[in-house]
Motif scaffolding. Structure first.
Motif, short mmCIF file in Angstrom:
data_model
loop_
_atom_site.label_atom_id
_atom_site.label_comp_id
_atom_site.label_asym_id
_atom_site.label_seq_id
_atom_site.Cartn_x
_atom_site.Cartn_y
_atom_site.Cartn_z
N ALA A 22 0.83 -1.21 0.00
CA ALA A 22 0.00 0.00 0.00
C ALA A 22 0.86 1.26 0.00
CB ALA A 22 -0.93 -0.01 1.21
N LEU A 23 1.90 1.30 0.84
CA LEU A 23 2.74 2.49 0.94
C LEU A 23 3.43 2.79 -0.39
CD1 LEU A 23 4.43 2.04 4.45
CD2 LEU A 23 2.30 3.22 3.89
N TRP A 24 4.03 1.76 -0.98
CA TRP A 24 4.80 1.95 -2.21
C TRP A 24 3.91 2.24 -3.42
CZ3 TRP A 24 10.23 1.28 -3.27
CH2 TRP A 24 11.01 1.13 -2.11
N SER A 25 2.69 1.74 -3.40
CA SER A 25 1.80 1.89 -4.55
C SER A 25 0.96 3.16 -4.51
CB SER A 25 0.86 0.68 -4.65
OG SER A 25 1.58 -0.52 -4.82
N LEU A 26 0.65 3.65 -3.31
CA LEU A 26 -0.34 4.72 -3.18
C LEU A 26 0.23 6.07 -2.76
CD1 LEU A 26 -3.07 2.60 -1.39
CD2 LEU A 26 -3.27 3.58 -3.68
N LEU A 27 1.31 6.07 -1.97
CA LEU A 27 1.80 7.34 -1.43
C LEU A 27 2.57 8.14 -2.48
CD1 LEU A 27 2.96 6.47 2.19
CD2 LEU A 27 0.74 7.32 1.40
N GLY A 28 2.65 9.44 -2.24
CA GLY A 28 3.39 10.34 -3.11
C GLY A 28 2.50 11.24 -3.94
N ALA A 29 1.21 10.93 -3.99
CA ALA A 29 0.29 11.76 -4.76
C ALA A 29 -0.01 13.08 -4.05
CB ALA A 29 -1.02 11.01 -5.02
N ALA B 274 -5.19 16.64 15.56
CA ALA B 274 -4.18 17.38 14.79
C ALA B 274 -3.95 16.79 13.41
CB ALA B 274 -2.86 17.42 15.56
N VAL B 275 -4.58 15.66 13.11
CA VAL B 275 -4.37 15.02 11.81
C VAL B 275 -5.02 15.84 10.71
CG1 VAL B 275 -4.77 12.93 10.46
CG2 VAL B 275 -4.30 12.75 12.92
N ASP B 276 -4.31 15.98 9.61
CA ASP B 276 -4.79 16.76 8.46
C ASP B 276 -5.27 15.79 7.38
OD1 ASP B 276 -5.24 18.39 6.30
OD2 ASP B 276 -3.24 19.29 6.28
N PHE B 277 -6.58 15.72 7.20
CA PHE B 277 -7.14 14.75 6.26
C PHE B 277 -7.23 15.27 4.83
CE2 PHE B 277 -8.42 13.03 10.34
CZ PHE B 277 -8.16 11.68 10.17
N SER B 278 -6.64 16.43 4.58
CA SER B 278 -6.42 16.80 3.18
C SER B 278 -5.22 16.03 2.64
CB SER B 278 -6.18 18.30 3.05
OG SER B 278 -4.93 18.67 3.63
N ARG B 279 -4.50 15.38 3.54
CA ARG B 279 -3.34 14.57 3.22
C ARG B 279 -3.70 13.10 3.37
NH1 ARG B 279 1.32 17.68 4.28
NH2 ARG B 279 2.42 16.02 5.38
N ASP B 280 -2.87 12.21 2.87
CA ASP B 280 -3.01 10.79 3.18
C ASP B 280 -2.62 10.59 4.64
OD1 ASP B 280 -3.77 10.21 0.56
OD2 ASP B 280 -1.70 9.80 -0.07
N VAL B 281 -3.16 9.56 5.25
CA VAL B 281 -2.90 9.28 6.66
C VAL B 281 -2.59 7.80 6.82
CG1 VAL B 281 -3.83 9.33 9.01
CG2 VAL B 281 -4.47 11.14 7.37
N VAL B 282 -1.48 7.50 7.50
CA VAL B 282 -1.07 6.12 7.74
C VAL B 282 -1.03 5.90 9.25
CG1 VAL B 282 0.75 4.39 7.44
CG2 VAL B 282 0.31 6.08 5.62
N PHE B 283 -1.71 4.84 9.72
CA PHE B 283 -1.75 4.59 11.17
C PHE B 283 -2.07 3.12 11.44
CE2 PHE B 283 -6.13 5.17 10.03
CZ PHE B 283 -6.88 4.45 10.96
#
Length: 392
Positions: free
Chosen positions: A84-91, A134-143
């Motif tokens: 998931a991290l390698w395929s989805l993040l960076g957008a 404090a989480v910004d959901f305009s961004r992706d979130v990993v938890f």
């Protein structure tokens, strides 16, 4: 010298309290796996049917929405998260939440391996959660939903907005099948069936929302993807992965074992029954902690206390005055004593966590075994304390 507590008369019938791989279901035996199509290709009809059945039963027992894809992937929960991290993040930018070792590991991967410049880290010490407001959901979130090495979980999905712009990527490996996952708030969910269902290790499950699929089909990362991570071809999702056509060869014996666990869970009453068993197990330990003066939960807030990976700390004043190394040795002494007696295996705190105990309380554990274990925990504590100089 402090008078030693006598060894308890009752022993746990099952001493396996490891937090992964976890205990097999009650009544499990190899005989239940006799229908495994061993020596056959996983792409032959019997193998594909087993894999498809595992996906369908996962959806039923875990209550996964019909429009979410479920795939069986290699390398346990770690493989599913990395995919998931390698395929989805960076957008877009990403908020990384970490309050125990596995969440911290995902932070390392994103910052040091993917080298994302726009990665923000929200951390908390063991026993606590980061500030979820404090989480910004305009961004992706990993938890992580449930911190396996801290015994701390998010209380629910209320902190995640339904109209979020980014994706939520949730490592739910020690939460799935024991806690309520709010799928409407989750775009990627990963787990390994070696946890709450006690399946055999090495296989992961990847669950994708329609929003996650849309990201996969509209975004191409700037880095090369190993074959084992690839979920699209020609800009389209490889649908076969989510019908049982796995990326690499699965163990059909492990799949059969997972099916056995799923059928057991379904027969109990599904997710509600599994969650009920884990909650009852936590209550056994909570009642014991409440009446015991030498121990407490690592989790600070009872509302965030895990009902699967229960982490405990020794609070006895005499032990707390010891150095950190000696406190760790004290806890390890308890663990070794219980192991030697054959009443509890693999209950030491995770290597990166504060010293103490970690007891698996998931659905495959019987409450009666935990009740028997508590008396042995008291015995092990008294035995170790009697060895300290101040005990003389």
């Amino acid at each position: 010298m402090t008078e030693l507590t006598a060894k308890p008369d009752v022993r746990p019938a099952n001493p396996n309290f490891s937090s992964g791989p976890c205990s097999k279901r009650p009544g499990w035996s190899l005989d239940q796996l006799a229908g495994t199509p061993l020596g056959r290709s996983h792409r032959a009809k019997p193998g594909k049917a087993k894999l498809a059945e595992a996906i369908d039963l996962t959806r039923k027992v875990l209550q996964v929405p019909e429009n979410y894809r479920i795939g069986i992937v290699p390398a346990s929960d770690t493989g599913a998260v990395e995919m998931a991290l390698w395929s989805l993040l960076g957008a877009r930018g990403v908020d990384m939440l970490a309050w125990e070792s596995f969440g911290s590991g995902w932070v390392t991967d994103v910052i040091k391996q993917l080298k994302l410049d726009d990665a923000r880290v929200l951390e908390a010490p063991y026993g606590e959660l980061p500030d979820l407001a404090a989480v910004d959901f305009s961004r992706d979130v990993v938890f992580t939903w449930n911190g396996t090495t801290s015994g701390v979980r998010v209380p629910n999905g209320d902190w995640i907005p339904a109209d979020r712009e980014g994706l939520t990527i949730c490592d739910a490996t020690s939460a799935a099948f024991a806690q309520d996952l709010d799928f409407d708030k989750l775009d990627v969910v990963t787990f390994s069936w070696q946890k709450v269902l006690g399946g055999e290790a090495a296989h992961g499950v990847l669950i994708l929302s329609p929003r996650a699929v849309e990201r996969l089909e509209s975004y191409t990362p700037s880095w090369p993807l190993p074959k084992i991570f690839r979920l699209t071809k020609g800009g389209k999702l490889i649908e076969g992965v989510f019908r049982g056509e796995t990326i690499n060869t699965p163990s059909m014996l492990c799949v059969e074992d997972y099916l056995d666990a799923l059928k057991w869970a379904d027969g109990l009453g599904g997710l509600d029954a599994l969650r009920g068993r884990a909650d009852a197990n936590l209550k056994v330990l909570s009642d014991w902690v409440e009446r015991t003066d030498w121990v407490d939960f690592l989790a600070v807030d009872p509302n965030t206390m895990s009902n699967t990976s229960v982490c405990l700390k020794v609070t006895d004043a005499g032990v707390r005055t010891l150095s950190a190394d000696d406190q760790a040795a004290f806890a390890k002494g308890m663990v070794s004593a219980l192991d030697a007696e054959g009443v509890a295996y693999d209950i030491g705190a995770y290597r990166d966590a504060p010293s103490g105990l970690r007891i698996w309380a998931g659905a495959t554990i019987e409450a009666s075994d935990l009740a028997a274990l508590t008396a042995w925990l008291d015995w092990a504590f008294q035995s170790e304390k009697a060895k300290l100089p101040q005990a003389a």
